[in-house]
Design a protein around this motif. Structure first.
Motif: not given
Ligand code: ZN
Length: 378
Positions: A212-214, A217-220, A232-240
Motif C-alpha cells: 500500500s503506497l499511501n 507504506v503498509d503491507g499485507a 504477533n500480528f506484526k506480519g507484512a510490515e513491509f513499510g519498515h
C-alpha cells in the motif's frame, strides 16, 4: 480424539462454499462451480436450488452454447442484503455501502477527528447509523444490512481484541470494544492494509503480496486465501523493511525504512502539493518531478524485487500511488530487471483498482465472508 461431522453439517459446509464461490466470482455456471470446488453436478444443483429457494441466488440469462444445453448464469439476487464498510483514519471516516453483487451503492467521507474518548466513539456510531439511514436502509427496506466491516490503521491483536499500535491515530493498546460499543449491527475489524488487499484480490486462492503506497507504506500478505498476521500480528510490515542502512529517518524511529522512500508524502512533499500536482508535473516532464520519480522507482524496484524473491507470488501495488502506477510499469520493470534474474518479466505485478475506497470495500468483503460462513441450516 476423533471428531465426526454430521451429514447435515457437511451439506451446510458445501452450501456455504457454493454461496462463497458465487459471491466471489459474481457470474458463474453450475458447471464452473462443480469444476472449481470439486463437487459432483448433482451436489451443486442441490446447493444452488436451495440458495435460489432461500432468495439469495437467481438465474440471469444463459452462456453461449458450446453444444448441448446452454448453461445458466448464476448471480446473487438483486436486493438480497447489503453490507457497509468503514475506514477509520486520523481525521475522517470513509463509508461505503455495497450489495452482494459488488455494486457500490454509496460512498462518503465524513470529517471526524480521532481521539480516544467516549465522545469520539459515540460520534463514530452515530455517523455510521446516519450513513446507513441516509441510504434508505432501515426496517422498511427489504435490503437487509448484514453488518459493518471496519478498518483500523494499525496493528490489531485479534486474540486480545486490542488495537495494539497505531502511528496514524497516535495510540497504543486501545480495546476494539471501544470502537464497537456504539455500532448497532454485526461488525468485524481488520487492519487497513489487510482490508485494502482483500478488496483487490481477484482470486482468494492466489498467494498475493499487497504493498500500500499511501501517506505511509503498509503491507499485507494473503496465503492460501487467508490474511497472514504473523505470530504477533506484526506480519507484512513491509513499510519498515530497511532499504538503505543509516538512510532517511522514518517516523517509526529507525533509519532507511521503505516508508521513508516510497510513501506518497515523498512525492507530494509532505502535502506541500497534491499528488495530482506531482503527476501533472511528471507528465509535463518537469525536471524536479522526473528526478524525484526516478529515485522513487529505484527504491520501489528494490523493495518489489526483494518481496518477489522472498515470496514468489503476485504483488499488487495499491494505495494512492499504486493506483496511478499502471502507465509507469515499463519504467519500473527496467529497474527491477537489474535486481531480479529469475523472472522473465513483471507480469506478477498488478496495480490497484481502487484509489480511495479499497480499505472500506475490503472491510465490507470481510463482513460478507463472515456472514456467508455462518449460513444457517435450511
Ligand atoms: Zn520505519
Amino acid at each position: 480424539m476423533k471428531t465426526t461431522i454430521s451429514n447435515g453439517e457437511i451439506k451446510r459446509q458445501n452450501r456455504i462454499k457454493t454461496a462463497q464461490y458465487i459471491f466471489e466470482h459474481r457470474m458463474v455456471s453450475r458447471q464452473e462451480i462443480a469444476a472449481a470446488l470439486g463437487f459432483s453436478l448433482p451436489t451443486v444443483f442441490q446447493n444452488v436450488t436451495e440458495l435460489i429457494d432461500w432468495g439469495m441466488v437467481c438465474e440471469s440469462g444463459e452462456y453461449g452454447s458450446t453444444g448441448g444445453r446452454k448453461a445458466k448464469v448464476l448471480k446473487i439476487r438483486e436486493g438480497f442484503r447489503c453490507v457497509a464498510g468503514a475506514e477509520i483514519t486520523a481525521h475522517h471516516v470513509r463509508l461505503i455501502l455495497m450489495d452482494l453483487n459488488w455494486s457500490l451503492l454509496a460512498a462518503e467521507q465524513v470529517s471526524l477527528a480521532y481521539e480516544n474518548s467516549s465522545e469520539y466513539y459515540e460520534a463514530l456510531g452515530e455517523q455510521i447509523d446516519q450513513f446507513i439511514r441516509r441510504n434508505g436502509i432501515g426496517p422498511d427496506n427489504p435490503c437487509e444490512l448484514i453488518g459493518v466491516g471496519i478498518s483500523l490503521p494499525g496493528i490489531i491483536d485479534h486474540d486480545l481484541g486490542v488495537l495494539r499500535q497505531s502511528y496514524a491515530l497516535n495510540v497504543m493498546n486501545v480495546s476494539i470494544r471501544l470502537f464497537a460499543q456504539n455500532i448497532h449491527y454485526d461488525y468485524c475489524f481488520e487492519n487497513a492494509a489487510g482490508n485494502a488487499a482483500y478488496a483487490e484480490l481477484e482470486n482468494k486462492q492466489n498467494n498475493t503480496i499487497y504493498l500500500s503506497l499511501n501517506d505511509t507504506v503498509d503491507g499485507a500478505a494473503y496465503f492460501d486465501g487467508e490474511l497472514y498476521h504473523g505470530d504477533n500480528f506484526k506480519g507484512a510490515e513491509f513499510g519498515h523493511m530497511i532499504l538503505v542502512p543509516d538512510g532517511r529517518p522514518c517516523y517509526c524511529g529507525k533509519k532507511g525504512c521503505l516508508d521513508a522512500y516510497c510513501a506518497a508524502r515523498v512525492l507530494n512533499k509532505d502535502n506541500a502539493r497534491t499528488l495530482d500536482d506531482f503527476f501533472s508535473d511528471l507528465e509535463e516532464k518537469k525536471a524536479e518531478a522526473v528526478q524525484l520519480w526516478d529515485e522513487y522507482l529505484e527504491h520501489l524496484a528494490l523493495a518489489v524485487s526483494n518481496l518477489r524473491m522472498a515470496f514468489d507470488c503476485d504483488i499488487i501495488l495499491g494505495g494512492h500511488v499504486g493506483g496511478r502506477m499502471a502507465k509507469y510499469l515499463r519504467e519500473l520493470e527496467t529497474k527491477i530487471r537489474r535486481y531480479n534474474k529469475l523472472d522473465l518479466d513483471i507480469s506478477y505485478i498488478r496495480t490497484g483498482r481502487f484509489k480511495k475506497e479499497s480499505s472500506a470495500i475490503g472491510a465490507a468483503r470481510q463482513m460478507v465472508d463472515r456472514y456467508l460462513s455462518g449460513l444457517p441450516v435450511f
